[in-house]
Write an enzyme that holds these catalytic residues in place. Structure first.
Site, PDB file in Angstrom:
ATOM      1  N   GLU A 175       7.387   8.130  14.068  1.00 50.63           N
ATOM      2  CA  GLU A 175       7.601   7.488  12.766  1.00 50.63           C
ATOM      3  C   GLU A 175       8.490   8.336  11.869  1.00 50.63           C
ATOM      4  O   GLU A 175       9.306   7.803  11.109  1.00 50.63           O
ATOM      5  CB  GLU A 175       6.254   7.249  12.073  1.00 50.63           C
TER       6      GLU A 175
ATOM      7  N   THR B  44       4.872  -1.148  18.911  1.00 44.96           N
ATOM      8  CA  THR B  44       4.288  -0.355  17.827  1.00 44.96           C
ATOM      9  C   THR B  44       2.991  -0.971  17.340  1.00 44.96           C
ATOM     10  O   THR B  44       1.991  -0.279  17.123  1.00 44.96           O
ATOM     11  CB  THR B  44       5.280  -0.253  16.661  1.00 44.96           C
TER      12      THR B  44
ATOM     13  N   GLU C  31       8.918  -3.365  17.913  1.00 41.84           N
ATOM     14  CA  GLU C  31       7.928  -3.606  16.867  1.00 41.84           C
ATOM     15  C   GLU C  31       6.633  -4.139  17.475  1.00 41.84           C
ATOM     16  O   GLU C  31       5.532  -3.823  17.001  1.00 41.84           O
ATOM     17  CB  GLU C  31       8.479  -4.578  15.826  1.00 41.84           C
TER      18      GLU C  31
ATOM     19  N   TRP D  61       0.851  -1.184   0.000  1.00 42.95           N
ATOM     20  CA  TRP D  61       0.000   0.000   0.000  1.00 42.95           C
ATOM     21  C   TRP D  61       0.888   1.237   0.000  1.00 42.95           C
ATOM     22  O   TRP D  61       2.035   1.190   0.427  1.00 42.95           O
ATOM     23  CB  TRP D  61      -0.934   0.008   1.219  1.00 42.95           C
TER      24      TRP D  61
ATOM     25  N   HIS E 236       4.740   5.032   6.827  1.00 40.75           N
ATOM     26  CA  HIS E 236       3.907   5.268   8.010  1.00 40.75           C
ATOM     27  C   HIS E 236       3.881   6.749   8.390  1.00 40.75           C
ATOM     28  O   HIS E 236       2.816   7.336   8.572  1.00 40.75           O
ATOM     29  CB  HIS E 236       4.415   4.433   9.185  1.00 40.75           C
TER      30      HIS E 236
ATOM     31  N   GLU F  92       8.741   1.196   6.388  1.00 41.57           N
ATOM     32  CA  GLU F  92       8.390   2.040   7.529  1.00 41.57           C
ATOM     33  C   GLU F  92       8.200   3.503   7.114  1.00 41.57           C
ATOM     34  O   GLU F  92       7.404   4.223   7.722  1.00 41.57           O
ATOM     35  CB  GLU F  92       9.482   1.955   8.598  1.00 41.57           C
TER      36      GLU F  92
ATOM     37  N   ASP G 281       1.539  -3.743   9.314  1.00 40.05           N
ATOM     38  CA  ASP G 281       2.949  -3.690   8.908  1.00 40.05           C
ATOM     39  C   ASP G 281       3.865  -3.985  10.086  1.00 40.05           C
ATOM     40  O   ASP G 281       4.821  -4.755   9.989  1.00 40.05           O
ATOM     41  CB  ASP G 281       3.295  -2.299   8.372  1.00 40.05           C
ATOM     42  N   GLU G 282       3.576  -3.334  11.201  1.00 41.34           N
ATOM     43  CA  GLU G 282       4.432  -3.484  12.375  1.00 41.34           C
ATOM     44  C   GLU G 282       4.404  -4.919  12.902  1.00 41.34           C
ATOM     45  O   GLU G 282       5.422  -5.440  13.374  1.00 41.34           O
ATOM     46  CB  GLU G 282       4.002  -2.514  13.482  1.00 41.34           C
TER      47      GLU G 282
ATOM     48  N   HIS H 267       6.740  -6.937  10.757  1.00 43.63           N
ATOM     49  CA  HIS H 267       8.133  -6.637  11.105  1.00 43.63           C
ATOM     50  C   HIS H 267       8.509  -7.263  12.450  1.00 43.63           C
ATOM     51  O   HIS H 267       9.628  -7.744  12.635  1.00 43.63           O
ATOM     52  CB  HIS H 267       8.352  -5.123  11.136  1.00 43.63           C
TER      53      HIS H 267
END
Length: 390
Positions: A132, A226, A223, A89, A173, A170, A255-256, A259
């Site tokens: 971020e 987050t 992570e 995205w 974000h 990242e 996403d986090e 990760h």
């Protein structure tokens, strides 16, 4: 990597201070999570001289070979957690399209939704976004670690490929949250931009000592933190009617989580290869407390900005002492720490320490909640000096 808040600090030396930072710009913090206690006398010197106790390159040279030997494993098991750019995205997927005829109507709808977000949640969103946006500092930190750093800036080792691609993922974000808040019209973007510049300029000191045993435990924890904070923020803003913002926070949380899985997998492999060194590193990072990336946050006005931001987050339940304890328990369970055998005496002591840590954190969290009941209201420059309760 976002949010990643400080936890709590108490005056009694018998109570550990979770993530108590070194003061940036030689400022002595006055406010700690949910409290307004002065720092204990035995910490004053460290706070005034934040870099005095730094340790570098603590990993013995022979341990570097472990990470060299893991390159094949990293290529097969780490890089699979990255997504191709064309399948990722992008911020524009969630924002009004400036090239469309409906741009102004889309913008009007965004601003109408944003009007329903209370000021204290705006403070949380801005703090998350600023954290971020300090991404250059985090990539720098990863590239200080012996045995896994990107030696050329374009190295083809799987460690270097991971660091660059992780940074690229990242990077979206902060871009997305920044643009959304800008378009909302509810925040003072100049003060926010100054805060970002201060934070990147101040850097961070997570006490990982250029040591990837320590560094990857830190990133696993961060992570996870987050993921937790963005997920809870998504739920909270949904309650206030901003479905699009909830979708944004939830997407970032996803996403986090991906990760987190990657970093935790590295540590799991390290426990398999060198359980004693990894156990000692785990306990070491927990004893130091997890120092959050945005600890040195400053807006040019508030010398205790990060602590005030953290207090708001704790009051709203975005990230609390219980969340910190939950993460410790999660990592202990995921890495099967309790069942590990064959450790040295020091390794066994470290094992016992981390396995018994979370109840202590929860007890301190209870005290913090009691202390927070009479917290004052203070102005935040990010929202044009409107006051928010800590």
């Amino acid at each position: 990597m976002t949010m990643k808040l400080n936890l709590i600090h108490f005056k009694s030396p018998k109570c550990p201070s979770f993530a108590l930072p070194s003061a940036a710009r030689c400022r002595t913090p006055k406010f700690f999570m949910a409290s307004a206690l002065p720092s204990p006398s035995n910490e004053t010197e460290t706070l005034k001289n934040p870099f005095r106790a730094q340790v570098t390159h603590s990993m013995p040279p022979q341990k570097v070979e472990i990470f060299k030997s893991m390159e094949g494993w990293a290529e097969d098991n780490l890089l699979i957690h990255l997504k191709p750019v064309e399948k990722c995205w992008q911020p524009q997927d969630f924002l009004p399209d400036p090239a469309s005829d409906g741009f102004h109507e889309q913008l009007k709808e965004l601003k109408e939704r944003a009007k329903e977000i209370p000021d204290d949640y705006l403070v949380v969103l801005v703090g998350e976004m600023i954290t971020e946006e300090a991404l250059p500092t985090y990539q720098t930190m990863l590239n200080t670690m012996d045995g896994v750093r990107d030696e050329t800036g374009a190295s083809l080792t799987p460690w270097a490929v991971w660091t660059r691609a992780w940074t690229a993922e990242e990077n979206r974000h902060g871009d997305l949250l920044n643009k959304y808040l800008y378009l909302s019209g509810r925040v003072d973007m100049k003060q926010i931009e100054k805060t970002v510049q201060y934070l990147i300029g101040s850097g961070m000191d997570v006490k990982s000592e250029n040591n990837p045993f320590l560094g990857f435990i830190y990133t696993s924890f961060q992570e996870r933190a987050t993921f937790v904070s963005h997920r809870i923020t998504a739920r909270q803003v949904m309650k206030h009617g901003d479905i699009k913002l909830a979708q944004i926070c939830g997407t970032i949380a996803s996403d986090e989580k991906r990760h987190e899985i990657a970093y935790a997998k590295i540590v799991e492999k390290l426990f398999e290869i060198d359980p004693d060194a990894t156990m000692l590193a785990f306990a070491d990072m927990m004893k130091k407390k997890i120092s959050m990336p945005a600890t040195f946050m400053h807006d040019g006005r508030d010398d205790n900005l990060f602590y005030h931001f953290s207090a708001v987050c704790q009051r709203l339940g975005i990230y609390t002492a219980d969340d910190y304890a939950d993460i410790v328990e999660h990592l202990v369970a995921q890495w099967r720490v309790e069942n590990m055998t064959g450790l040295s005496v020091d390794g066994q002591e470290a094992q016992e320490y981390v396995c018994k840590l979370s109840p202590r954190i929860r007890r301190l969290g209870e005290k913090a909640r009691e202390m927070a009941k009479n917290a004052p209201k203070i102005p935040f420059s990010w929202i044009y000096d409107r006051e928010v309760q800590l």
